[in-house]
Scaffold this motif. Structure first.
Motif, PDB file in Angstrom:
ATOM      1  N   ILE A 426       0.575  -0.997  -0.366  1.00 12.86           N
ATOM      2  CA  ILE A 426       0.282  -0.134  -0.133  1.00 12.86           C
ATOM      3  C   ILE A 426       1.040   1.341  -0.043  1.00 12.86           C
ATOM      4  CG2 ILE A 426      -2.144   1.400   1.392  1.00 12.86           C
ATOM      5  CD1 ILE A 426      -3.104  -0.937  -0.366  1.00 12.86           C
ATOM      6  N   ASP A 427       1.957   1.134   0.681  1.00  9.04           N
ATOM      7  CA  ASP A 427       2.635   2.384   1.126  1.00  9.04           C
ATOM      8  C   ASP A 427       3.567   2.604  -0.411  1.00  9.04           C
ATOM      9  OD1 ASP A 427       2.679   3.104   3.751  1.00  9.04           O
ATOM     10  OD2 ASP A 427       3.558   1.443   4.065  1.00  9.04           O
ATOM     11  N   TYR A 428       3.689   1.478  -0.819  1.00 10.43           N
ATOM     12  CA  TYR A 428       4.100   1.972  -2.528  1.00 10.43           C
ATOM     13  C   TYR A 428       3.162   1.888  -3.199  1.00 10.43           C
ATOM     14  CZ  TYR A 428       6.516   1.218  -6.863  1.00 10.43           C
ATOM     15  OH  TYR A 428       6.713   1.392  -8.227  1.00 10.43           O
ATOM     16  N   PHE A 429       2.496   2.063  -3.326  1.00  9.85           N
ATOM     17  CA  PHE A 429       1.118   2.846  -4.620  1.00  9.85           C
ATOM     18  C   PHE A 429       0.650   3.495  -3.891  1.00  9.85           C
ATOM     19  CE2 PHE A 429      -3.473   2.984  -5.083  1.00  9.85           C
ATOM     20  CZ  PHE A 429      -3.633   3.080  -6.432  1.00  9.85           C
ATOM     21  N   LEU A 430       0.866   4.532  -2.853  1.00  8.84           N
ATOM     22  CA  LEU A 430       0.550   5.694  -2.686  1.00  8.84           C
ATOM     23  C   LEU A 430       1.474   6.452  -3.073  1.00  8.84           C
ATOM     24  CD1 LEU A 430      -1.505   4.809   0.769  1.00  8.84           C
ATOM     25  CD2 LEU A 430      -2.405   5.809  -1.084  1.00  8.84           C
ATOM     26  N   ILE A 431       3.082   5.684  -2.608  1.00 11.63           N
ATOM     27  CA  ILE A 431       3.997   7.627  -3.950  1.00 11.63           C
ATOM     28  C   ILE A 431       3.765   6.592  -4.604  1.00 11.63           C
ATOM     29  CG2 ILE A 431       5.697   6.709  -3.851  1.00 11.63           C
ATOM     30  CD1 ILE A 431       6.377   4.943  -1.252  1.00 11.63           C
ATOM     31  N   TYR A 432       3.293   6.414  -5.439  1.00 13.55           N
ATOM     32  CA  TYR A 432       3.050   6.356  -7.495  1.00 13.55           C
ATOM     33  C   TYR A 432       2.190   6.349  -7.306  1.00 13.55           C
ATOM     34  CZ  TYR A 432       3.556   4.385 -11.720  1.00 13.55           C
ATOM     35  OH  TYR A 432       3.817   4.832 -13.898  1.00 13.55           O
TER      36      TYR A 432
END
Length: 517
Positions: A426-432
């Motif tokens: 989720i954290d990677y998705f939000l960064i993107y």
């Protein structure tokens, strides 16, 4: 903390012996004072200086703080061969003279500053009123602008009465004494001794009596060097505050750009490739459709080479946003209006708003609808723990993961909820999402004055560069590490970090961030 406050903090740490470490091999200040005492007695014997009346011993009450072992408390007179002031009158001015008549207002930032209105005098006037100044002389303003200091460097000057001078013994570092004079500790002493009403004045007697915490000679030198180093950093920081903030923003963007292109952390060939991950997500999605938890949607088009904005590493995959999550926009405007809102009770459902996403706080807001209306019209818009809500109008793209313990509620028309499938960090998705998709959404959104998240037929087709799951986690950890350093640096610039630790954090943070990038 402002620049001047930060400098005062550094100076205070310096005179308390907390800025640089003590060295037990340094000759203690008591030995230094004994040598000065003998030298002074010899100068008196040779009639080079006059013997002054002894000053009172320093009482325990006058010692405002504890000093380290090897330091000594001393009055200013005992570390100077002579303390005096300038001419109590007016010399004969000479427009074409080579010598300047200066006063306290000419003492600025440890230098003698010649101003446009500074008068000149002839050599005869200079010779008549000259003082015994030397390379160890510190000048200090004692009238009007009190406390400003300057080092005497053989300038051709005659002193006026508001400029006093202290000839420090060469066994004392004059730079240290000048810095002591700038501390709140000395300023407080001076303020208690000032006379006069409209224009304040500091007497020579009061100047001689000032109490100074004296370190060993070598520590004096270390303190001066450290203070100068830190003041230089602070001054540069003050001069380049705006530029530094801009560079921090640029660095943040650069870090995020490197991250989503697979250039921030090394790839690991042992990671399960993203293609396997996508297959798992596909099966999960098929199962959810079979269980009627989500609806079957139209097939998304194949990704063309022209759509791929950059090359991705081996093991990564390009996919579309619609493949890795389910999305739901809030109800049409007429479905929720203020006329439907009711006071909170046991039989109400909360209506979440944009401010919950923007402020990352589910508790904000007091709009509620009845459970009956929720069951009949809004059930499909219910938001659950772990869902991501997104602001869709005006301030677009702000995200918030709904935490455990939220109040049962629905999204309003200005929100979207996203549920990302397992296998996506989720954290990677939000960064993107927040670094790239937010920009794309702004460029693709409809409307002029108020921008909106684009329609789903555009939104779900947006591309997503998908790394292996383990690499997603490594990317998030690296970004968190770098952003922490940049946050420390920004806090310093904004005045949220104080003290010497803050100044050192600036240098450490900037160099570390550059190293990590």
């Amino acid at each position: 903390m402002r620049v001047d406050e930060l400098k005062n903090k550094i100076l205070q740490l310096a005179i308390q012996g907390k800025l640089v470490p003590q060295d037990p091999n340094d000759e203690p200040a008591s030995v230094l004072l004994e040598r000065i005492k003998k030298e002074k007695e010899q100068l008196i014997k040779e009639k080079k200086i006059k013997k002054e009346k002894p000053l009172p011993e320093i009482s325990e009450e006058e010692k405002a703080f504890e000093i380290p072992e090897g330091w000594e408390w001393v009055r200013a007179e005992y570390i100077t061969s002579k303390i005096g002031d300038g001419l109590h009158g007016t010399p004969k001015y000479c427009n074409d003279g080579e010598y300047y008549f200066i006063n306290g207002n000419n003492l600025v930032d440890d230098k003698i500053k010649i101003k446009e209105d500074t008068k000149k005098v002839s050599y005869d006037e200079y010779f008549k009123y000259r003082k015994d100044l030397n390379e160890n002389t510190i000048l200090i303003s004692i009238n009007g602008t009190i406390g400003n200091t300057a080092f005497y460097n053989k300038e051709k000057v005659v002193l006026g009465k508001s400029a006093a001078y202290l000839n420090v013994f060469n066994k004392i570092t004059k730079g240290y004494i000048a810095k002591v004079f700038k501390t709140n500790f000395i300023i407080k002493q001076i303020n208690t001794e000032l006379t006069g009403t409209t224009i304040k004045n500091l007497s020579l007697k009061a100047l001689r009596s000032l109490i100074i915490p004296l370190p060993p000679l070598q520590e004096q030198k270390r303190i001066v060097a450290k203070v100068d180093e830190l003041f230089s950093i602070i001054d540069k920081l003050g001069e380049n505050k705006e530029a530094l903030s801009k560079n921090i923003d640029i660095t943040r963007d650069k870090v995020l750009q490197l991250a989503i292109q697979g250039k921030l952390v090394p790839q690991d060939p042992d990671d399960e490739p993203a293609s396997v991950l996508l297959e798992k997500i596909k099966k999960e999605k098929e199962q959810l459709i079979k269980e009627k938890k989500i609806k079957k949607e139209k097939l998304l088009p194949e990704i063309s080479e022209e759509e791929k904005a950059f090359e991705i590493p081996e093991g990564w995959e390009w996919c579309r946003l619609g493949e890795i999550g389910s999305y739901k926009k809030g109800p049409f405007g007429s479905t929720i209006t203020k006329s439907m809102f009711v006071p909170k009770s046991e039989n109400t459902i909360k209506v979440y708003e944009q401010k919950n996403a923007i402020n990352k706080n589910w508790k904000l807001g007091d709009y509620y609808v009845t459970k009956e209306y929720f069951e009949s019209k809004l059930k499909g818009f219910e938001v659950f723990e772990g869902d991501i809500i997104v602001s869709c109008a005006g301030t677009i793209g702000e995200t918030y993961i709904m935490p455990k313990g939220i109040e049962r509620g629905v999204i309003n028309q200005a929100l979207m909820k996203m549920n990302i499938f397992d296998g996506i960090n989720i954290d990677y998705f939000l960064i993107y999402f927040e670094s790239i998709l937010k920009i794309t959404a702004k460029e693709s959104s409809k409307g002029s004055a108020i921008k909106n998240i684009p329609p789903f037929d555009i939104f779900k087709k947006m591309l997503f560069a998908l790394p292996p799951l383990q690499e997603q986690k490594r990317i998030v950890a690296k970004i968190d590490e770098i952003m922490e350093y940049l946050d420390k640096l920004q806090d310093l610039i904004d005045g949220k970090s104080s003290g010497i630790e803050g100044v050192q954090a600036k240098e450490i943070a900037l160099s570390k961030a550059e190293e990590l990038v």
